[in-house]
Design a protein around this motif. Structure first.
Motif, PDB file in Angstrom:
ATOM      1  N   LYS A 160      -6.589  -3.912  -7.497  1.00 28.50           N
ATOM      2  CA  LYS A 160      -7.851  -3.332  -7.014  1.00 28.50           C
ATOM      3  C   LYS A 160      -8.048  -3.755  -5.565  1.00 28.50           C
ATOM      4  O   LYS A 160      -7.853  -4.915  -5.223  1.00 28.50           O
ATOM      5  N   LYS A 161      -8.465  -2.822  -4.755  1.00 29.10           N
ATOM      6  CA  LYS A 161      -8.607  -3.115  -3.327  1.00 29.10           C
ATOM      7  C   LYS A 161      -9.595  -4.250  -3.072  1.00 29.10           C
ATOM      8  O   LYS A 161      -9.368  -5.084  -2.204  1.00 29.10           O
ATOM      9  N   GLN A 197       0.860  -1.183   0.000  1.00 30.44           N
ATOM     10  CA  GLN A 197       0.000   0.000   0.000  1.00 30.44           C
ATOM     11  C   GLN A 197       0.900   1.239   0.000  1.00 30.44           C
ATOM     12  O   GLN A 197       1.866   1.316   0.766  1.00 30.44           O
ATOM     13  N   ASN A 237      -5.146  14.456  -1.427  1.00 29.04           N
ATOM     14  CA  ASN A 237      -6.004  13.541  -2.181  1.00 29.04           C
ATOM     15  C   ASN A 237      -5.388  12.153  -2.361  1.00 29.04           C
ATOM     16  O   ASN A 237      -5.689  11.446  -3.316  1.00 29.04           O
ATOM     17  N   CYS A 238      -4.549  11.732  -1.445  1.00 31.26           N
ATOM     18  CA  CYS A 238      -3.936  10.404  -1.503  1.00 31.26           C
ATOM     19  C   CYS A 238      -5.036   9.341  -1.516  1.00 31.26           C
ATOM     20  O   CYS A 238      -5.991   9.412  -0.744  1.00 31.26           O
ATOM     21  N   VAL A 239      -4.896   8.350  -2.383  1.00 24.78           N
ATOM     22  CA  VAL A 239      -5.936   7.321  -2.513  1.00 24.78           C
ATOM     23  C   VAL A 239      -5.485   5.944  -2.021  1.00 24.78           C
ATOM     24  O   VAL A 239      -6.193   4.968  -2.167  1.00 24.78           O
ATOM     25  N   TYR A 240      -4.296   5.846  -1.431  1.00 21.67           N
ATOM     26  CA  TYR A 240      -3.822   4.615  -0.796  1.00 21.67           C
ATOM     27  C   TYR A 240      -3.834   3.428  -1.757  1.00 21.67           C
ATOM     28  O   TYR A 240      -4.351   2.360  -1.460  1.00 21.67           O
ATOM     29  N   ASP A 241      -3.230   3.609  -2.907  1.00 22.37           N
ATOM     30  CA  ASP A 241      -3.206   2.566  -3.924  1.00 22.37           C
ATOM     31  C   ASP A 241      -2.420   1.344  -3.465  1.00 22.37           C
ATOM     32  O   ASP A 241      -1.515   1.429  -2.642  1.00 22.37           O
ATOM     33  N   ILE A 243       1.227   5.231   0.614  1.00 24.01           N
ATOM     34  CA  ILE A 243       0.607   6.372   1.286  1.00 24.01           C
ATOM     35  C   ILE A 243       1.545   7.557   1.131  1.00 24.01           C
ATOM     36  O   ILE A 243       2.710   7.482   1.517  1.00 24.01           O
TER      37      ILE A 243
END
Length: 155
Positions: free
Chosen positions: A112-113, A54, A61-65, A56
């Protein structure tokens, strides 16, 4: 099937796209070299075990990809049994050429989460203040500023 193999075609290829998850891709209509190039693995090689990382960063606007890394790539970023890393420390202790190559490959494997089979490591960018909470660089050992465990129950 024998005729397909004689023409360099394979009945299927099992591809591990996510740690512990096996996907079967039926490729009897494609020549094996094309399939190998398409998925990036050789049909006769053992399938790589992937670990999810993950990301961070300090952006509002971090989306934690999540991204998948091979065990070798994961070990470059997370030494030993650590599962927390900070990008500046990763480059301080590692070879930049190897790390650049590893990250280039990792960025090509977003996860994808909803499809993820766990998060195996967290990589922080631009968040120096978080270092104080992870002195051992292990998520389960995160602490508060006063030194007490961040989580009431150790997992």
């Amino acid at each position: 099937m024998v005729a397909d193999r004689a023409r360099g075609r394979v009945p299927f290829i099992a591809v591990s796209l996510n740690a512990g998850v096996e996907h079967r891709v039926y490729c009897s209509r494609f020549p094996a070299p094309q399939v190998r190039d398409l998925i990036g693995v050789h049909t006769h090689a053992p399938l790589p075990i992937m670990k999810n990382i993950q990301i961070i960063d300090g952006a509002v606007n971090c989306v934690y990809d999540l991204f998948a890394a091979t065990e070798e790539q994961f070990a470059l970023i997370f030494p030993g049994d650590t599962d927390i890393a900070f990008i500046d420390e990763v480059y301080e202790r590692g070879d930049a050429v190897l790390l650049n190559a590893a990250f280039k490959a990792i960025w090509q494997r977003p996860v994808k989460k909803k499809a993820a089979n766990g998060i195996h490591g967290t990589l922080f960018y631009e968040l120096e203040q978080k270092k104080a909470y992870y002195p051992t660089r292990k998520d389960d050992e995160a602490i508060n500023p006063n030194g007490s465990l961040l989580r009431a129950v150790k997992r």
